[in-house]
Every structure is written in C-alpha cells, then in structure tokens.
Design a protein around this motif. Sequence first.
Motif, PDB file in Angstrom:
ATOM      1  N   LEU A 194     -54.597 -48.682 -34.027  1.00 39.59           N
ATOM      2  CA  LEU A 194     -53.928 -48.397 -35.304  1.00 39.59           C
ATOM      3  C   LEU A 194     -54.778 -47.561 -36.245  1.00 39.59           C
ATOM      4  CD1 LEU A 194     -51.587 -48.832 -37.311  1.00 39.59           C
ATOM      5  CD2 LEU A 194     -52.694 -50.975 -37.990  1.00 39.59           C
ATOM      6  N   LEU A 195     -56.043 -47.935 -36.435  1.00 36.55           N
ATOM      7  CA  LEU A 195     -56.855 -47.273 -37.470  1.00 36.55           C
ATOM      8  C   LEU A 195     -57.089 -45.789 -37.225  1.00 36.55           C
ATOM      9  CD1 LEU A 195     -58.121 -48.193 -40.189  1.00 36.55           C
ATOM     10  CD2 LEU A 195     -57.048 -49.960 -38.798  1.00 36.55           C
ATOM     11  N   PRO A 196     -57.321 -45.327 -35.992  1.00 32.46           N
ATOM     12  CA  PRO A 196     -57.471 -43.882 -35.826  1.00 32.46           C
ATOM     13  C   PRO A 196     -56.247 -43.099 -36.296  1.00 32.46           C
ATOM     14  CG  PRO A 196     -58.304 -45.024 -33.902  1.00 32.46           C
ATOM     15  CD  PRO A 196     -57.629 -46.061 -34.753  1.00 32.46           C
ATOM     16  N   GLN A 197     -55.053 -43.662 -36.108  1.00 33.35           N
ATOM     17  CA  GLN A 197     -53.845 -42.992 -36.576  1.00 33.35           C
ATOM     18  C   GLN A 197     -53.803 -42.946 -38.101  1.00 33.35           C
ATOM     19  OE1 GLN A 197     -50.328 -44.706 -34.613  1.00 33.35           O
ATOM     20  NE2 GLN A 197     -51.659 -45.439 -32.980  1.00 33.35           N
ATOM     21  N   VAL A 198     -54.186 -44.053 -38.734  1.00 32.75           N
ATOM     22  CA  VAL A 198     -54.204 -44.094 -40.196  1.00 32.75           C
ATOM     23  C   VAL A 198     -55.228 -43.104 -40.751  1.00 32.75           C
ATOM     24  CG1 VAL A 198     -54.588 -45.546 -42.221  1.00 32.75           C
ATOM     25  CG2 VAL A 198     -53.479 -46.510 -40.190  1.00 32.75           C
ATOM     26  N   ILE A 199     -56.425 -43.099 -40.157  1.00 27.89           N
ATOM     27  CA  ILE A 199     -57.496 -42.226 -40.648  1.00 27.89           C
ATOM     28  C   ILE A 199     -57.112 -40.756 -40.472  1.00 27.89           C
ATOM     29  CG2 ILE A 199     -59.881 -41.499 -40.263  1.00 27.89           C
ATOM     30  CD1 ILE A 199     -60.482 -44.430 -39.490  1.00 27.89           C
ATOM     31  N   ALA A 200     -56.483 -40.412 -39.347  1.00 28.23           N
ATOM     32  CA  ALA A 200     -56.074 -39.024 -39.120  1.00 28.23           C
ATOM     33  C   ALA A 200     -55.041 -38.582 -40.155  1.00 28.23           C
ATOM     34  CB  ALA A 200     -55.507 -38.880 -37.712  1.00 28.23           C
ATOM     35  N   ALA A 201     -54.082 -39.459 -40.469  1.00 28.40           N
ATOM     36  CA  ALA A 201     -53.076 -39.127 -41.483  1.00 28.40           C
ATOM     37  C   ALA A 201     -53.713 -39.021 -42.868  1.00 28.40           C
ATOM     38  CB  ALA A 201     -51.968 -40.173 -41.482  1.00 28.40           C
ATOM     39  N   TRP A 202     -54.671 -39.908 -43.171  1.00 29.77           N
ATOM     40  CA  TRP A 202     -55.379 -39.874 -44.452  1.00 29.77           C
ATOM     41  C   TRP A 202     -56.177 -38.591 -44.612  1.00 29.77           C
ATOM     42  CZ3 TRP A 202     -56.373 -42.365 -49.045  1.00 29.77           C
ATOM     43  CH2 TRP A 202     -57.595 -42.112 -49.653  1.00 29.77           C
ATOM     44  N   ARG A 203     -56.827 -38.163 -43.555  1.00 31.89           N
ATOM     45  CA  ARG A 203     -57.691 -36.978 -43.632  1.00 31.89           C
ATOM     46  C   ARG A 203     -56.897 -35.724 -43.962  1.00 31.89           C
ATOM     47  NH1 ARG A 203     -62.179 -36.262 -39.123  1.00 31.89           N
ATOM     48  NH2 ARG A 203     -62.945 -38.046 -40.313  1.00 31.89           N
TER      49      ARG A 203
END
Length: 306
Positions: free
Chosen positions: A107-116
């Motif tokens: 989950l977190l890599p997807q969130v971080i990519a969208a945040w970036r």
Amino acid sequence: MNPTLRQMRAFVALARTGNFTLAADYLHVTQSALSGLIKELEQTLGVRVVDRSTRRIALTGTGNELYPLFSQMIDDLDGALANIADQAQLRKGIVRVAVPQLMACTLLPQVIAAWRERHPDIRISLSDSPVEGVTARVLSGETDFGIGPERDAAPQLQARLLMEMPFEAVVPPSHPLAGRTRAAWADLAAWPLISLRGQFTERLLADMDAAPPGLALKPAHEVTYMTTALALVAAGLGITVGMPYAAPLVRLHGLTAVPLAGPVLTRRFFVYTREQRSLTPAAEAFIAFLFDFVADRAAATAPLPR
C-alpha cells in the motif's frame, strides 16, 4: 543594551550599501525612518556606529566590530524563517512513518508515489517494521506516526481509524478453493495454515473462539512476516489468510485471494501518533492525503449495489 531587530536590520543595510538612500530603498522605508533607527541604535548602545558625511557614511570602530556579528545574526534568522515558511507551504520537509513490513511493500509505495506527484520536495522516510514494532517507533519519537492494526490502548498514544478490511484466504491457483467467489472459515481446516506470530494470530484465534462451533483453526506454521507466509504458500506448503491491501504481492507470487465468510472477520487499521505532540505541516498533510487515498481506493473497489 537591547537593540531591536529593526535597528540591526537598518544598520546592516546601511553598512552594506554605504548610503542612506540605497539602504532605505532596500528596506522599503523612508530615509528619515532609516536615520531614526540608526539614531535609536546608537542611543541604545551609547556609542556611534557610523560617521556621516554629505555623500557617504563610514563605519566607526564599534560599527566595524558589530557589522559582521549583526549581519550573521540576521542572515541566520532569515534563513531559519525561510525554512519554516517552506515547510509551512509544503515546499520542503521530511515525513517519517513506520508501517508493518507487508504494508511497506504494497500500500505505502502507491501512496508515496501519488504524494510525490503533488509534493516532490517533501521526502517520505519509510520504516518497515514488524507489526509489534510500529507503535514502539512512534512512542520513541523515531517516526512522526505509524500505521498498523488495532492494538490495546497505550499511554501517550493516539489512534485514528484509517480503514477496516475483511480477511481473505490466500491459496495457490490450483487449489480447490481458488475457483470460489467466497469460502467459509471451516473450509480452511483441511489444509495447513500458515499464520503470523504475535497478536495477529492471537486476535484471530480469539475471534474464531467467539464464532460458531466448528470454526477453530490451528496454525501449522507461524512466521514473522506475511511476505514469508506468501512465499511458503507459493511453494505449496499450505495456505494463509491476509488483508486485501496485500493484493499486489499476492499477484506477484501468482497466488489467488478468496474472500472469507461464515463469519466475515475484519481487522481495523489505525494511524498512531503521540499524544500532545504537534506534527510538522508536512506530516499533517501526508496523513490527510493518506486518509483521502484510502477512502478513494475503497470507493473505487466497493461492489456495485444490486
């Protein structure tokens, strides 16, 4: 002797430009206001800091001594204020978050990519931890916040519900349960169950004990990480149960997830922060983004009404 910041700024501007008119323009004040600030500074110090002439000014011995000190103080202050402004406007900063190891690779890599995409200059420092270590990292101050399953209330720890998910059975694609749209917990008893050590299994077994008779399960293997459990399932050593957010890793191992019912058991996941500790603007913004991301993902995957 307590010179004000305005007096020091006026003196530094005058020393740098060597001219009252230029210094006043630089500070966006009138020349008389600038001259008044220099006089106030000299009255405060009890000595002259500049010698005035019709064309230019010259620093006195005291002025030459004070200039590098005041200049450095103002530069440091301005730099600190600019850094704070950048953080407040989300132009700069770092967010430290602890999550369970499985969530760290799904989950977190997807969130971080969208945040970036929105905030490329805010760095996310991700600490992948055993489930039991998430709240410990929050309480120690090692991370700004953590994400993890429900745990017993702890002093100085604040919990905000992020999501609630149902358990799924994870099986090889050739498994008899793989073709089903839904399976019962009792169906799992015929195969070796690979589960996690610690509170995950303890809470699951407690839920099973509270369920109707005949649903009790006994793990054949217990491991620390769900990634290990998935690898064992892929090797044909048994089946496991997990959460839907692990779908990317389930697919990566070529496995199949089957929703479990009879009863539907769920796990709640929380964002954990320390009580009475203010978060940075970047951390607050990332948490808000995380909640929106999870809510949007849940809405996108929710079954359509019949």
